[in-house]
Design a protein around this motif. Sequence first.
Motif, mmCIF file in Angstrom:
data_model
loop_
_atom_site.group_PDB
_atom_site.id
_atom_site.type_symbol
_atom_site.label_atom_id
_atom_site.label_comp_id
_atom_site.label_asym_id
_atom_site.label_seq_id
_atom_site.Cartn_x
_atom_site.Cartn_y
_atom_site.Cartn_z
ATOM 1 N N ASN A 5 0.862 -1.181 0.000
ATOM 2 C CA ASN A 5 0.000 0.000 0.000
ATOM 3 C C ASN A 5 0.895 1.227 0.000
ATOM 4 O O ASN A 5 1.782 1.353 0.842
ATOM 5 C CB ASN A 5 -0.893 0.013 1.240
ATOM 6 C CG ASN A 5 -1.865 -1.144 1.260
ATOM 7 O OD1 ASN A 5 -2.294 -1.626 0.221
ATOM 8 N ND2 ASN A 5 -2.211 -1.600 2.452
ATOM 9 N N SER A 20 0.931 5.690 -0.620
ATOM 10 C CA SER A 20 0.139 6.917 -0.540
ATOM 11 C C SER A 20 0.855 8.024 -1.297
ATOM 12 O O SER A 20 2.053 7.956 -1.530
ATOM 13 C CB SER A 20 -0.030 7.344 0.919
ATOM 14 O OG SER A 20 -0.668 6.338 1.662
ATOM 15 N N GLN A 44 5.356 9.384 -4.067
ATOM 16 C CA GLN A 44 4.680 8.400 -3.224
ATOM 17 C C GLN A 44 5.575 7.929 -2.083
ATOM 18 O O GLN A 44 6.792 8.072 -2.131
ATOM 19 C CB GLN A 44 4.250 7.203 -4.075
ATOM 20 C CG GLN A 44 3.184 7.569 -5.084
ATOM 21 C CD GLN A 44 2.733 6.364 -5.876
ATOM 22 O OE1 GLN A 44 3.550 5.570 -6.332
ATOM 23 N NE2 GLN A 44 1.437 6.239 -6.047
ATOM 24 N N SER A 62 2.527 3.427 2.822
ATOM 25 C CA SER A 62 1.453 3.683 3.776
ATOM 26 C C SER A 62 1.774 3.016 5.108
ATOM 27 O O SER A 62 2.568 2.077 5.172
ATOM 28 C CB SER A 62 0.128 3.137 3.247
ATOM 29 O OG SER A 62 -0.223 3.776 2.038
#
Length: 123
Positions: free
Chosen positions: A106, A108, A114, A117
């Motif tokens: 994952n 973010s 980026q 997460s």
Amino acid sequence: MNVNSARALTAAGMLLASTAVGMIDTSDNSSARVMPRVCGFYAIDPPRGELTGYYNHCGDSFILIKLHWDTGSSYTVCVPPWGQNPFYKDGPHKVVNAYYVTTPPNVSGPPGNQWCSTGQPNS
């Protein structure tokens, strides 16, 4: 001074200099700069303080790795492109293995900026 004496003194000086160079204590940090980067998991034995190992990711993508502790428990961690995850002791316990898993992590943030997460899938 004759040629033989000059040669003997030069040889003795070179021997002393090479012995002195061999006795210089270099830290692991300086040797790490010279050594090529090891990709994947590697244990540090004996540990350096609380540091017991690393996982180095040698790629341009975010990946998920699975860690195994000597207690039998495991969990997953996201690693950013070209990232390095250090592993430290947890009391008497340590990470004994870490490896890439095919489950995507994952992430973010907007494309091009980026990060991993906080919550990651268990794989």
